[in-house]
Design a protein around this motif. Structure first.
Motif, mmCIF file in Angstrom:
data_model
loop_
_atom_site.group_PDB
_atom_site.id
_atom_site.type_symbol
_atom_site.label_atom_id
_atom_site.label_comp_id
_atom_site.label_asym_id
_atom_site.label_seq_id
_atom_site.Cartn_x
_atom_site.Cartn_y
_atom_site.Cartn_z
ATOM 1 N N ASP A 50 -8.800 15.892 6.596
ATOM 2 C CA ASP A 50 -9.170 14.853 5.626
ATOM 3 C C ASP A 50 -8.127 14.664 4.522
ATOM 4 O OD1 ASP A 50 -9.427 17.164 4.212
ATOM 5 O OD2 ASP A 50 -11.538 16.878 3.647
ATOM 6 N N GLY A 51 -6.982 15.368 4.634
ATOM 7 C CA GLY A 51 -5.902 15.196 3.671
ATOM 8 C C GLY A 51 -6.016 16.038 2.445
ATOM 9 N N ASP A 90 3.516 15.456 0.629
ATOM 10 C CA ASP A 90 3.472 15.883 2.031
ATOM 11 C C ASP A 90 3.567 17.395 2.201
ATOM 12 O OD1 ASP A 90 6.064 16.329 1.322
ATOM 13 O OD2 ASP A 90 6.965 15.023 2.838
ATOM 14 N N PRO A 145 -2.475 13.026 -3.519
ATOM 15 C CA PRO A 145 -1.953 11.686 -3.227
ATOM 16 C C PRO A 145 -1.277 11.636 -1.863
ATOM 17 C CG PRO A 145 -1.357 12.359 -5.456
ATOM 18 C CD PRO A 145 -1.903 13.579 -4.762
ATOM 19 N N ILE A 146 -1.272 10.444 -1.250
ATOM 20 C CA ILE A 146 -0.719 10.310 0.091
ATOM 21 C C ILE A 146 0.766 10.602 0.124
ATOM 22 C CG2 ILE A 146 -0.236 7.831 -0.130
ATOM 23 C CD1 ILE A 146 -1.132 7.568 2.810
ATOM 24 N N TYR A 147 1.456 10.395 -1.028
ATOM 25 C CA TYR A 147 2.900 10.609 -1.034
ATOM 26 C C TYR A 147 3.274 12.084 -1.208
ATOM 27 C CZ TYR A 147 1.933 10.305 -6.074
ATOM 28 O OH TYR A 147 1.408 10.471 -7.333
ATOM 29 N N ALA A 180 2.253 4.806 1.026
ATOM 30 C CA ALA A 180 2.379 5.575 2.256
ATOM 31 C C ALA A 180 3.081 6.893 1.946
ATOM 32 C CB ALA A 180 3.160 4.785 3.298
ATOM 33 N N LYS A 181 3.140 7.747 2.922
ATOM 34 C CA LYS A 181 3.736 9.078 2.746
ATOM 35 C C LYS A 181 5.189 8.987 2.294
ATOM 36 C CE LYS A 181 5.016 13.113 5.520
ATOM 37 N NZ LYS A 181 4.934 13.743 6.870
ATOM 38 N N THR A 213 0.844 -1.199 0.000
ATOM 39 C CA THR A 213 0.000 0.000 0.000
ATOM 40 C C THR A 213 0.874 1.241 0.000
ATOM 41 O OG1 THR A 213 -0.144 -0.055 2.417
ATOM 42 C CG2 THR A 213 -1.907 -1.148 1.190
ATOM 43 N N LYS A 258 -2.508 21.638 5.810
ATOM 44 C CA LYS A 258 -3.136 20.348 5.571
ATOM 45 C C LYS A 258 -4.390 20.193 6.439
ATOM 46 C CE LYS A 258 -2.134 15.425 5.104
ATOM 47 N NZ LYS A 258 -1.097 14.369 5.234
#
Length: 362
Positions: free
Chosen positions: A361-362, A335, A331-333, A230-231, A228, A358
């Motif tokens: 909820d991202g 930051d 996207p989660i990556y 991740a950051k 999965t 941020k």
């Protein structure tokens, strides 16, 4: 019934039977108050309870011995002020005798004779598949005098080259369990022999309780590996029983330019491992291997897509002089988000880089 405290023998079996008939004391224990003496099996010996009032100045004493070899193991015990004591096991299974005396001013008076059976130890075993790579062994009906249970386990192939003594967890007073992983046994399929041993307080020794077996059917791919995003990289998760049971490695690379960016990661015993991004978007391939007899054996092959970042921006007027910019689908990556902003007039003479905050909820 009268005897001296120092005598090696105590009342006869006939007198014991008569007392049992008179008082109803069979050692089973029902909690009925007119019973003279109750006896129960305990973890370290017999729990003995005298149920009648104790005369002032008197001591209640119990003579305890096993049926084996006469009275060679006879021991006298003195009850506490509540009429209780614990008599230790003396190394034998079978019948034990408990005779109750009152000691008043040095005069011993027999009050009751009873007995109790200490059965030979045994247990029941059930085995159920807990996951694609593990099996749960449950040992039930374990005698109370068994203090711990171990499970020597090995596969039928190659004799006992993979023999492991598994410690169990005590789930209740009479139930123990353990997880057996095929990873601890070189991922072998086929018959697994499981024997059950317990440490007995009766004999102070390890003794066999049961023996059984089960059939394992491991195949490639049964070790599930999840990848999965991740950051800070790709999270790789796999069953911890496998990562603890053997050395495991993940080979990770992007589909772009073949395997020019391949990196090998040793799996953490917890089953969680982090693989770095290598500068490419698109598909990343993850192949997982375990070390069996010094050889790398494939366990799983999977992949994960790292999409190129595409976000949405929405601008709303907050006041007469301010506007709110909201960026979504990040996207989660990603930051950190910055928003360079300028007016159309005079080129970029008023360019400013705004740092976005941020949201939850991202």
């Amino acid at each position: 019934m009268v005897a001296s405290e120092t005598e090696a023998k105590v009342i006869s079996e006939d007198a014991e039977a008569a007392d049992q008939s008179k008082h109803g004391a069979t050692g089973g224990g029902t909690g009925v108050t007119d019973r003279v003496t109750d006896v129960y099996l305990g973890s370290n010996g017999f729990n003995i309870q005298y149920n009648q009032p104790i005369a002032d100045g008197a001591k209640i004493m119990f003579a305890v011995w096993s049926d084996k070899n006469g009275q060679d193991d006879l021991i006298w015990y003195t009850a506490d002020s509540h009429g209780k004591t614990t008599a230790k096991y003396t190394g034998s299974y079978g019948k034990y005798h408990i005779h109750t005396y009152q000691n008043l001013n040095g005069k011993m008076t027999g009050l009751n004779g009873t007995s109790i059976i200490v059965p030979e130890p045994s247990a029941k075993v059930t085995i159920a598949k807990a996951s694609e790579t593990s099996y749960k062994v449950t040992v039930s009906d374990v005698p109370v005098y068994i203090s711990s249970v171990q499970l020597p386990t090995w596969t039928q192939a190659n004799d006992q080259d993979d023999l492991i003594w598994y410690k169990t967890t005590k789930d209740s007073n009479t139930t123990y369990s353990a997880i057996i992983s095929v990873a601890e046994h070189n991922l072998e399929s086929g018959r697994y022999n499981v024997h059950v041993y317990g440490t007995s307080a009766v004999t102070n020794a390890l003794t066999g309780l049961a023996g059984t077996h089960f059939e394992a059917d491991y195949h490639f791919g049964d070790v599930a590996v999840d990848a999965t995003l991740a950051k800070d990289g790709i999270d790789l998760t796999m069953p911890s029983d496998v990562s603890k049971g053997m050395a495991v490695y993940h080979a990770v690379w992007s589909a772009e330019n073949d395997q020019d960016d391949i990196v090998w990661y040793k799996a953490d015993p917890s089953g969680h491992t982090k693989a770095n991004y290598t500068g490419s978007y698109g598909t990343y391939l993850v192949h997982t291997y375990g070390v069996v007899h010094g050889q790398m054996v494939g366990l799983n092959a999977t992949s994960v897509l790292v999409p190129k970042p595409e976000v949405k921006a929405n601008i709303t007027k907050e006041s007469a002089t301010t506007y709110k910019v909201t960026i979504t689908d990040v996207p989660i990556y990603i930051d950190d988000i910055q928003v360079p902003t300028w007016t159309e007039a005079n080129g970029q003479d008023d360019l400013q880089w705004y740092k976005a905050e941020k949201a939850a909820d991202g």
